[in-house]
Write a protein that holds these residues in place. Structure first.
Motif, PDB file in Angstrom:
ATOM      1  N   UNK A 124       1.153  -1.211   0.361  1.00 12.98           N
ATOM      2  CA  UNK A 124      -0.248  -0.153  -0.178  1.00 12.98           C
ATOM      3  C   UNK A 124       1.312   1.209  -0.500  1.00 12.98           C
ATOM      4  N   UNK A 125       2.451   0.936   0.333  1.00 18.69           N
ATOM      5  CA  UNK A 125       3.083   2.066   0.225  1.00 18.69           C
ATOM      6  C   UNK A 125       3.788   2.221  -0.571  1.00 18.69           C
ATOM      7  N   UNK A 126       4.373   3.501  -0.884  1.00 18.50           N
ATOM      8  CA  UNK A 126       4.823   3.885  -2.413  1.00 18.50           C
ATOM      9  C   UNK A 126       5.975   4.776  -2.137  1.00 18.50           C
ATOM     10  N   UNK A 127       7.532   4.621  -2.134  1.00 20.14           N
ATOM     11  CA  UNK A 127       8.117   4.858  -2.171  1.00 20.14           C
ATOM     12  C   UNK A 127       9.064   5.952  -3.594  1.00 20.14           C
ATOM     13  N   UNK A 128       9.241   6.707  -3.558  1.00 20.77           N
ATOM     14  CA  UNK A 128       9.379   8.033  -5.035  1.00 20.77           C
ATOM     15  C   UNK A 128      10.909   7.144  -5.072  1.00 20.77           C
ATOM     16  N   UNK A 129      11.492   7.232  -5.080  1.00 25.55           N
ATOM     17  CA  UNK A 129      13.046   6.741  -4.998  1.00 25.55           C
ATOM     18  C   UNK A 129      13.559   5.887  -3.912  1.00 25.55           C
ATOM     19  N   UNK A 130      14.765   5.652  -4.406  1.00 22.32           N
ATOM     20  CA  UNK A 130      16.055   4.447  -3.271  1.00 22.32           C
ATOM     21  C   UNK A 130      16.110   5.849  -2.410  1.00 22.32           C
ATOM     22  N   UNK A 131      16.404   6.457  -2.852  1.00 20.21           N
ATOM     23  CA  UNK A 131      16.509   8.138  -1.494  1.00 20.21           C
ATOM     24  C   UNK A 131      15.481   8.132  -1.153  1.00 20.21           C
ATOM     25  N   UNK A 132      14.647   8.443  -0.938  1.00 17.11           N
ATOM     26  CA  UNK A 132      13.343   8.080  -0.629  1.00 17.11           C
ATOM     27  C   UNK A 132      13.161   7.328   0.773  1.00 17.11           C
ATOM     28  N   UNK A 133      13.082   6.267  -0.058  1.00 15.49           N
ATOM     29  CA  UNK A 133      13.354   4.752   0.850  1.00 15.49           C
ATOM     30  C   UNK A 133      14.672   4.931   1.835  1.00 15.49           C
ATOM     31  N   UNK A 134      16.055   5.187   0.997  1.00 16.25           N
ATOM     32  CA  UNK A 134      16.936   4.767   3.343  1.00 16.25           C
ATOM     33  C   UNK A 134      16.517   6.224   3.543  1.00 16.25           C
ATOM     34  N   UNK A 135      15.796   6.930   2.718  1.00 11.98           N
ATOM     35  CA  UNK A 135      15.505   8.029   3.836  1.00 11.98           C
ATOM     36  C   UNK A 135      14.405   7.918   4.575  1.00 11.98           C
ATOM     37  N   UNK A 219      19.686 -24.544  -6.544  1.00  8.86           N
ATOM     38  CA  UNK A 219      20.490 -23.466  -7.016  1.00  8.86           C
ATOM     39  C   UNK A 219      19.856 -22.227  -6.954  1.00  8.86           C
ATOM     40  N   UNK A 220      19.393 -20.548  -6.378  1.00  7.85           N
ATOM     41  CA  UNK A 220      19.134 -20.494  -6.534  1.00  7.85           C
ATOM     42  C   UNK A 220      19.207 -18.573  -6.737  1.00  7.85           C
ATOM     43  N   UNK A 221      18.801 -18.688  -8.332  1.00  9.72           N
ATOM     44  CA  UNK A 221      19.053 -17.112  -8.604  1.00  9.72           C
ATOM     45  C   UNK A 221      17.895 -15.694  -8.028  1.00  9.72           C
ATOM     46  N   UNK A 222      18.488 -14.527  -6.762  1.00 14.71           N
ATOM     47  CA  UNK A 222      17.562 -14.345  -6.776  1.00 14.71           C
ATOM     48  C   UNK A 222      16.888 -13.471  -7.711  1.00 14.71           C
ATOM     49  N   UNK A 223      16.391 -12.550  -7.861  1.00 13.54           N
ATOM     50  CA  UNK A 223      15.012 -11.765  -8.574  1.00 13.54           C
ATOM     51  C   UNK A 223      15.473 -10.482  -8.508  1.00 13.54           C
ATOM     52  N   UNK A 224      16.175 -10.011  -7.040  1.00 17.51           N
ATOM     53  CA  UNK A 224      15.977  -8.585  -6.567  1.00 17.51           C
ATOM     54  C   UNK A 224      17.944  -8.748  -6.319  1.00 17.51           C
ATOM     55  N   UNK A 225      18.667  -7.060  -6.427  1.00 14.88           N
ATOM     56  CA  UNK A 225      19.624  -6.953  -6.169  1.00 14.88           C
ATOM     57  C   UNK A 225      20.121  -7.451  -4.155  1.00 14.88           C
ATOM     58  N   UNK A 226      21.157  -7.690  -4.021  1.00 10.84           N
ATOM     59  CA  UNK A 226      21.972  -7.791  -2.343  1.00 10.84           C
ATOM     60  C   UNK A 226      21.538  -7.005  -2.124  1.00 10.84           C
ATOM     61  N   UNK A 227      21.280  -5.805  -1.905  1.00  8.43           N
ATOM     62  CA  UNK A 227      20.798  -4.156  -0.836  1.00  8.43           C
ATOM     63  C   UNK A 227      19.533  -4.734  -0.636  1.00  8.43           C
ATOM     64  N   UNK A 228      18.862  -5.335  -1.524  1.00  7.64           N
ATOM     65  CA  UNK A 228      17.678  -4.536  -1.417  1.00  7.64           C
ATOM     66  C   UNK A 228      16.697  -4.916   0.511  1.00  7.64           C
ATOM     67  N   UNK A 229      16.306  -4.105   0.848  1.00 11.18           N
ATOM     68  CA  UNK A 229      16.179  -4.421   2.165  1.00 11.18           C
ATOM     69  C   UNK A 229      14.056  -4.033   2.444  1.00 11.18           C
ATOM     70  N   UNK A 230      13.406  -4.625   2.633  1.00 12.45           N
ATOM     71  CA  UNK A 230      12.084  -4.598   3.737  1.00 12.45           C
ATOM     72  C   UNK A 230      11.470  -5.260   4.958  1.00 12.45           C
ATOM     73  N   UNK A 231      11.021  -5.340   4.662  1.00 12.57           N
ATOM     74  CA  UNK A 231      10.699  -5.847   6.215  1.00 12.57           C
ATOM     75  C   UNK A 231       9.686  -7.616   6.119  1.00 12.57           C
ATOM     76  N   UNK A 294       9.746  -3.233  -8.142  1.00 18.81           N
ATOM     77  CA  UNK A 294       8.853  -3.662  -7.107  1.00 18.81           C
ATOM     78  C   UNK A 294       8.933  -2.852  -5.489  1.00 18.81           C
ATOM     79  N   UNK A 295       9.894  -3.870  -5.273  1.00 21.50           N
ATOM     80  CA  UNK A 295      10.392  -4.312  -3.776  1.00 21.50           C
ATOM     81  C   UNK A 295      11.383  -2.364  -3.425  1.00 21.50           C
ATOM     82  N   UNK A 296      11.458  -1.920  -4.709  1.00 22.39           N
ATOM     83  CA  UNK A 296      12.668  -0.356  -4.329  1.00 22.39           C
ATOM     84  C   UNK A 296      11.227   0.876  -3.583  1.00 22.39           C
TER      85      UNK A 296
END
Ligand code: SER
Length: 337
Positions: A124-135, A219-231, A294-296
């Motif tokens: 339901x949330x939407x962060x406009x970009x990674x910078x806003x998400x991190x901050x 084997x698992x190829x993860x479909x997001x970057x290593x630094x992707x963070x969510x709860x 999406x996850x970003x």
């Protein structure tokens, strides 16, 4: 006390299976289930009746039932909804709308507020970009409510629909005796992880998929970057929060929609945990731009202080307990068999 009649839609899904098992364990409920799919063997014997089919077309069936509580779990998750938007809207919005109308009708007619429990989402949330998400760090319920996905739009809108049917439907004048309205209660869930089932069609699925693959030596190829963070949250905590929210007296609630959180970790931290337990695990990162986007747009973590204050919410599983006491023992047991 007599049995409470409970409807669980989406009962064959991940939350549905775990919820039906827990309700049956508690006892005192007559559980009616519904799903597009047949019930899995794990819960077949726990359902008094199963209505199989598309909820939008099956809704008439339910007008004859005297439900005390409705858990409306049926949904098309975020990744799937993004490639079949019209279908997702029908399942996620029309299905919810039909069920809300039924609960509103029954509440008013029989003067008994039907409890309507609805799993909303961090989508339901939407962060406009990674910078806003991190901050932004942890976010409150009313912040950043600009979803980027069809699923997120559907969830946010259904929260509003729930509030409408529970507060304003009928638009009675202030001088008129207010009708009995349905009692709408929603949780915004983070990514959920079960040791027993795998999700399908979601975008937080990389967490559970990685762990289940590692445990099976795949084997698992993860479909997001290593630094992707969510709860994320352990499935038993998700069920605990739903049941706590069902039980809490209405007067203690200061809102209809609550965040719940447990632990926020990156995909790399998942990988490290997986490697610690399964040293041969082959986990690589191969981001899919659509799913990464999406996850970003989802916050790193959510602020669940209102749920803690109003109804005493606290998860049983922080990150260490999630891995050490829940996930790893259960998953070893499951795949070693
Ligand atoms: N787990 C869900 C998804 O990934 C989010 O609510 O779609």
């Amino acid at each position: 006390m007599s049995e409470q009649q409970v409807l669980v839609t989406g009962a064959s899904g991940e939350i549905g299976q775990a919820l039906v098992q827990e309700l049956a364990k508690r006892g005192g409920y007559r559980i009616i289930t519904s799903d597009f799919m047949p019930l899995p063997d794990s819960i077949k014997s726990l359902s008094a009746e199963h209505v199989q089919g598309d909820l939008v077309y099956k809704i008439k069936t339910f007008y004859d039932y005297d439900f005390d509580v409705i858990f409306h779990l049926a949904a098309s998750l975020s990744s799937k909804a993004e490639v079949a938007t019209e279908e997702a809207h029908r399942i996620n919005v029309e299905g919810t709308m039909q069920l809300l109308m039924l609960a509103a009708y029954r509440s008013e007619k029989y003067k008994k507020a039907v409890k309507f429990l609805f799993p909303s989402s961090i989508a339901a949330y939407g962060m406009p970009n990674l910078d806003s998400k991190n901050k932004a760090g942890t976010v409150k319920e009313e912040d950043w409510d600009n979803p980027h996905t069809m699923y997120g739009c559907n969830k946010l809108y259904c929260e509003k629909l729930g509030m409408y049917y529970s507060k304003y439907y009928g638009q009675k004048h202030l001088d008129e005796k207010p009708p009995v309205m349905l009692d709408f209660r929603a949780l915004r869930f983070p990514g959920l992880i079960s040791a027993f089932t795998l999700p399908s069609g979601g975008t937080s699925d990389y967490g559970p998929e990685m762990l289940h693959a590692a445990a099976q030596g795949k084997a698992y190829p993860c479909f997001v970057r290593a630094d992707t963070k969510i709860s994320f949250m352990a499935m038993p905590d998700a069920i605990k929060s739903l049941l706590m929210l069902m039980d809490v007296p209405r007067e203690k609630l200061t809102r209809n929609v609550y965040n719940v959180a447990a632990f926020a970790i990156t995909a790399e931290q998942f990988r490290q945990r997986a490697l610690k337990s399964f040293p041969d695990a082959k986990i690589s990162f191969d981001p899919n731009p659509r799913r990464q986007g999406i996850v970003d747009s989802w916050p790193e973590d959510v602020d669940d202080s209102r749920a803690r204050k109003d109804w005493g919410w606290a998860p049983d599983f922080d990150v260490d307990r999630f891995f050490d006491d829940y996930f790893l023992p259960e998953i070893r047991n499951r795949y070693e068999k």
